[in-house]
Design a protein around this motif. Structure first.
Motif, PDB file in Angstrom:
ATOM      1  N   ILE A 407      37.598  49.180  36.218  1.00  0.00           N
ATOM      2  CA  ILE A 407      38.719  48.431  36.795  1.00  0.00           C
ATOM      3  C   ILE A 407      39.294  49.174  37.992  1.00  0.00           C
ATOM      4  O   ILE A 407      39.544  48.583  39.052  1.00  0.00           O
ATOM      5  CB  ILE A 407      39.797  48.187  35.732  1.00  0.00           C
ATOM      6  CG1 ILE A 407      39.304  47.178  34.686  1.00  0.00           C
ATOM      7  CG2 ILE A 407      41.091  47.690  36.375  1.00  0.00           C
ATOM      8  CD1 ILE A 407      40.253  46.977  33.529  1.00  0.00           C
ATOM      9  N   ALA A 408      39.492  50.469  37.841  1.00  0.00           N
ATOM     10  CA  ALA A 408      40.066  51.264  38.928  1.00  0.00           C
ATOM     11  C   ALA A 408      39.173  51.236  40.164  1.00  0.00           C
ATOM     12  O   ALA A 408      39.663  51.116  41.300  1.00  0.00           O
ATOM     13  CB  ALA A 408      40.288  52.705  38.460  1.00  0.00           C
ATOM     14  N   GLU A 409      37.863  51.332  39.964  1.00  0.00           N
ATOM     15  CA  GLU A 409      36.939  51.323  41.102  1.00  0.00           C
ATOM     16  C   GLU A 409      36.904  49.949  41.771  1.00  0.00           C
ATOM     17  O   GLU A 409      36.796  49.843  42.995  1.00  0.00           O
ATOM     18  CB  GLU A 409      35.533  51.727  40.646  1.00  0.00           C
ATOM     19  CG  GLU A 409      35.418  53.158  40.154  1.00  0.00           C
ATOM     20  CD  GLU A 409      35.572  54.194  41.260  1.00  0.00           C
ATOM     21  OE1 GLU A 409      35.812  53.813  42.419  1.00  0.00           O
ATOM     22  OE2 GLU A 409      35.462  55.397  40.954  1.00  0.00           O
ATOM     23  N   ALA A 410      36.978  48.887  40.980  1.00  0.00           N
ATOM     24  CA  ALA A 410      37.006  47.541  41.562  1.00  0.00           C
ATOM     25  C   ALA A 410      38.241  47.356  42.443  1.00  0.00           C
ATOM     26  O   ALA A 410      38.154  46.814  43.557  1.00  0.00           O
ATOM     27  CB  ALA A 410      36.978  46.484  40.465  1.00  0.00           C
ATOM     28  N   LEU A 411      39.390  47.811  41.962  1.00  0.00           N
ATOM     29  CA  LEU A 411      40.610  47.707  42.756  1.00  0.00           C
ATOM     30  C   LEU A 411      40.520  48.558  44.018  1.00  0.00           C
ATOM     31  O   LEU A 411      40.990  48.153  45.098  1.00  0.00           O
ATOM     32  CB  LEU A 411      41.822  48.119  41.928  1.00  0.00           C
ATOM     33  CG  LEU A 411      42.176  47.208  40.744  1.00  0.00           C
ATOM     34  CD1 LEU A 411      43.368  47.765  39.975  1.00  0.00           C
ATOM     35  CD2 LEU A 411      42.476  45.792  41.220  1.00  0.00           C
ATOM     36  N   ALA A 412      39.893  49.718  43.906  1.00  0.00           N
ATOM     37  CA  ALA A 412      39.746  50.591  45.072  1.00  0.00           C
ATOM     38  C   ALA A 412      38.892  49.946  46.158  1.00  0.00           C
ATOM     39  O   ALA A 412      39.060  50.240  47.349  1.00  0.00           O
ATOM     40  CB  ALA A 412      39.129  51.929  44.645  1.00  0.00           C
ATOM     41  N   LEU A 413      38.003  49.056  45.771  1.00  0.00           N
ATOM     42  CA  LEU A 413      37.136  48.364  46.723  1.00  0.00           C
ATOM     43  C   LEU A 413      37.711  47.025  47.171  1.00  0.00           C
ATOM     44  O   LEU A 413      37.010  46.215  47.785  1.00  0.00           O
ATOM     45  CB  LEU A 413      35.750  48.158  46.110  1.00  0.00           C
ATOM     46  CG  LEU A 413      34.901  49.427  45.923  1.00  0.00           C
ATOM     47  CD1 LEU A 413      33.620  49.114  45.169  1.00  0.00           C
ATOM     48  CD2 LEU A 413      34.587  50.072  47.274  1.00  0.00           C
ATOM     49  N   GLY A 414      38.979  46.781  46.864  1.00  0.00           N
ATOM     50  CA  GLY A 414      39.617  45.543  47.285  1.00  0.00           C
ATOM     51  C   GLY A 414      39.357  44.379  46.365  1.00  0.00           C
ATOM     52  O   GLY A 414      39.514  43.217  46.761  1.00  0.00           O
ATOM     53  N   GLY A 415      38.992  44.661  45.114  1.00  0.00           N
ATOM     54  CA  GLY A 415      38.654  43.612  44.155  1.00  0.00           C
ATOM     55  C   GLY A 415      39.805  43.260  43.246  1.00  0.00           C
ATOM     56  O   GLY A 415      40.967  43.619  43.476  1.00  0.00           O
ATOM     57  N   THR A 416      39.469  42.559  42.169  1.00  0.00           N
ATOM     58  CA  THR A 416      40.457  42.089  41.202  1.00  0.00           C
ATOM     59  C   THR A 416      39.961  42.385  39.790  1.00  0.00           C
ATOM     60  O   THR A 416      38.749  42.536  39.566  1.00  0.00           O
ATOM     61  CB  THR A 416      40.709  40.576  41.364  1.00  0.00           C
ATOM     62  OG1 THR A 416      41.676  40.143  40.392  1.00  0.00           O
ATOM     63  CG2 THR A 416      39.448  39.768  41.194  1.00  0.00           C
ATOM     64  N   VAL A 417      40.894  42.456  38.844  1.00  0.00           N
ATOM     65  CA  VAL A 417      40.549  42.876  37.486  1.00  0.00           C
ATOM     66  C   VAL A 417      39.854  41.783  36.690  1.00  0.00           C
ATOM     67  O   VAL A 417      39.223  42.058  35.670  1.00  0.00           O
ATOM     68  CB  VAL A 417      41.796  43.360  36.716  1.00  0.00           C
ATOM     69  CG1 VAL A 417      42.433  44.536  37.429  1.00  0.00           C
ATOM     70  CG2 VAL A 417      42.797  42.237  36.514  1.00  0.00           C
ATOM     71  N   THR A 418      39.981  40.514  37.125  1.00  0.00           N
ATOM     72  CA  THR A 418      39.300  39.444  36.395  1.00  0.00           C
ATOM     73  C   THR A 418      38.958  38.304  37.337  1.00  0.00           C
ATOM     74  O   THR A 418      39.809  37.860  38.121  1.00  0.00           O
ATOM     75  CB  THR A 418      40.144  38.922  35.209  1.00  0.00           C
ATOM     76  OG1 THR A 418      39.488  37.788  34.617  1.00  0.00           O
ATOM     77  CG2 THR A 418      41.548  38.526  35.631  1.00  0.00           C
ATOM     78  N   GLY A 419      37.724  37.837  37.246  1.00  0.00           N
ATOM     79  CA  GLY A 419      37.292  36.723  38.065  1.00  0.00           C
ATOM     80  C   GLY A 419      37.347  35.396  37.341  1.00  0.00           C
ATOM     81  O   GLY A 419      37.491  34.352  37.970  1.00  0.00           O
ATOM     82  N   GLU A 420      37.224  35.449  35.980  1.00  0.00           N
ATOM     83  CA  GLU A 420      37.175  34.179  35.250  1.00  0.00           C
ATOM     84  C   GLU A 420      37.501  34.299  33.768  1.00  0.00           C
ATOM     85  O   GLU A 420      37.760  33.287  33.119  1.00  0.00           O
ATOM     86  CB  GLU A 420      35.791  33.535  35.406  1.00  0.00           C
ATOM     87  CG  GLU A 420      34.637  34.404  34.933  1.00  0.00           C
ATOM     88  CD  GLU A 420      33.274  33.826  35.237  1.00  0.00           C
ATOM     89  OE1 GLU A 420      33.216  32.776  35.894  1.00  0.00           O
ATOM     90  OE2 GLU A 420      32.263  34.431  34.818  1.00  0.00           O
ATOM     91  N   HIS A 421      37.504  35.482  33.202  1.00  0.00           N
ATOM     92  CA  HIS A 421      37.751  35.621  31.764  1.00  0.00           C
ATOM     93  C   HIS A 421      39.228  35.659  31.426  1.00  0.00           C
ATOM     94  O   HIS A 421      39.599  35.473  30.278  1.00  0.00           O
ATOM     95  CB  HIS A 421      37.080  36.881  31.220  1.00  0.00           C
ATOM     96  CG  HIS A 421      35.595  36.821  31.232  1.00  0.00           C
ATOM     97  ND1 HIS A 421      34.803  37.916  30.963  1.00  0.00           N
ATOM     98  CD2 HIS A 421      34.745  35.796  31.483  1.00  0.00           C
ATOM     99  CE1 HIS A 421      33.525  37.575  31.055  1.00  0.00           C
ATOM    100  NE2 HIS A 421      33.474  36.286  31.375  1.00  0.00           N
TER     101      HIS A 421
END
Length: 469
Positions: A407-421
């Protein structure tokens, strides 16, 4: 400790006010409604399970819970992967499993009106009889319900081109946090009157109201799809192919990633004769009409080859192509047979897919955790699956640490914690990190306004201190 007099009195009242058979109180039965499929998400034991069949019966349940101050957790098929439908001790679980009517399919307006317990695949089958198609197609489409899909804003294999559930919900009927039965949204092709409360309810995970009816937008049936398959030596190489497809300007109708661990698990279960020679398989599809579909497939094939595919081909065998996509859908239940599976649901920008997949590999090594990968790779929605041996508490601790790092790495790359779940219980800390204090406060203000008594699904998504007590 919760005083259970309120829940007991409520269960007795509901049995008096609702038709026979609607209320279940046997702990052996209610326990089976206590949680969804999210591994290790905490849950309690409901005081009662209610299975209403009409919107008025739902309103009766909501008003009774408000009168008694008892929490209400709404549940569809229980296929969720974030703990969003998990019970709290002494609550009422409202199951929509008996609300399964497809009330209307309108070919002229291209819409359908359904109750929340309708299974996704059943709606798609019914629409096909009218030459129409409902695009959102989560891997759980054979089991998950439209109400649950709306609650989590579910996506699926087609969402890379056709969008997620919110893009297809035109209107809703729901019971509010004050016990009113209301309608929001529209049936017209256009409409901008008032705040968009329909979209607000989509993805709210049962925390703002209880949905009793859904009006969805439909599309015409599609052309047959052209399928491209590529084998890659690593998830990073496959990620480069995903980025290359986006850079080429192609919007595939599906672009899915499945690794060797998933293929082996599916084949061991279903004996489909799947090849497990490649570390990763990337599956692309185009449904563009006529020659354009073949051209898009050829472009994807070239992207796969230039990204380093060890083998790539445009499939001419429809049965083989369908088998590969069936394996993709079966990956999660197949892996569940090996042991507890903690499922991630991050989404990153498409350009960041190779980097994120590389970081997932590094996290797996750092925490000595087996991580299998499936992904709606075309829109950056990755589903790392963290697998642990049954009963191994140390492995569980390592997997949970890996989960947090992903989760932390996804946020660091400009992402989000959930796409659909959905956020549910598992992603609340990650959501706080993603939104920040000011936006989190806005979310809590919305919750206060629509559910002033905090009866609906307490402790989920944006929790309040008193809800966790």
């Amino acid at each position: 400790m919760r005083d259970d007099a309120g829940p007991r009195e409520l269960a007795d009242e509901l049995e008096r006010r609702l038709p026979s058979g609607r209320v279940l109180t046997d702990p052996g039965v209610t326990r089976s409604y206590a949680h969804d499929e999210a591994e290790w998400a905490p849950h309690g034991l409901p005081a009662a399970v209610v299975r209403p069949r009409t919107a008025e019966e739902v309103r009766t349940v909501v008003r009774a819970c408000l009168d008694h101050g008892v929490p209400l957790v709404t549940r569809g098929a229980g296929t969720g992967l974030s703990g969003g439908a998990n019970a709290v001790d002494g609550c009422v679980v409202l199951s929509t499993e008996a609300m399964t009517a497809i009330r209307e399919i309108d070919p002229l307006e291209r819409l359908a009106v359904v109750e929340p317990g309708v299974v996704n695949e059943d709606l798609r089958t019914a629409c096909a009889e009218h030459g129409l198609w409902y695009p959102p197609d989560p891997a759980s489409a054979r089991w998950s319900t439209i109400g649950g899909n709306v609650a989590t804003n579910a996506g699926g294999l087609c969402c890379v081109k056709y969008g997620v559930t919110r893009d297809y919900v035109l209107g809703l009927q729901f019971v509010t946090g004050t016990g009113e039965l209301v309608r929001v949204g529209r049936r017209t092709a256009k409409g901008v009157a008032g705040y968009d409360l329909t979209s607000l309810l989509v993805g709210s995970e049962g925390t703002l109201g209880v949905i009793t009816e859904v009006t969805v937008r439909l599309r015409p049936l599609r052309e047959p799809e052209h399928t491209v398959a590529g084998h890659f030596a690593s998830v990073v190489d496959a990620g480069r192919a995903v980025a290359a497809v986006a850079e080429a300007g192609v919007t595939p109708s599906a672009l899915e990633l499945i690794d060797r661990h998933c293929l082996a698990a599916v084949d061991a279960w279903k004996h489909m004769g799947l090849s497990t020679e490649a570390e990763v398989v990337l599956l692309g599809r185009s449904d563009a009409p006529g020659p354009a579909g073949e051209q898009e497939a050829d472009v994807m094939l070239g992207c796969f080859e230039r990204a380093g595919a060890t083998y790539a081909v445009r499939s001419t065998d429809q049965h083989e192509a369908e088998a590969l996509f069936e394996a993709r859908r079966l990956a999660y239940p197949a892996l569940e047979r090996l042991g507890p599976v903690l499922t991630e649901d991050i989404c990153v920008p498409k350009a960041a897919v190779p980097e994120m997949l590389g970081r997932i590999d590094a996290i797996a090594a750092r925490h000595d955790t087996l991580i299998a990968n499936i992904a709606h790779a075309g829109d950056g929605n990755l589903h790392p699956l963290l697998i642990t041996p049954p009963g191994d508490e140390r492995a569980r601790d390592r997997a949970q640490a890996a989960f947090a790092d992903i989760i932390a790495e996804a946020l660091a790359l400009g992402g989000t914690v959930t796409g659909e779940h959905g956020v549910g219980l598992l992603k609340r800390d990650g959501l706080s990190d993603e939104l920040g204090p000011a936006v989190l406060a806005l979310n809590r203000t919305v919750k206060d306004a629509l559910d002033p008594r905090h009866v609906f699904n307490p402790g989920k998504v944006v929790a309040f201190p008193r809800e966790d007590a």
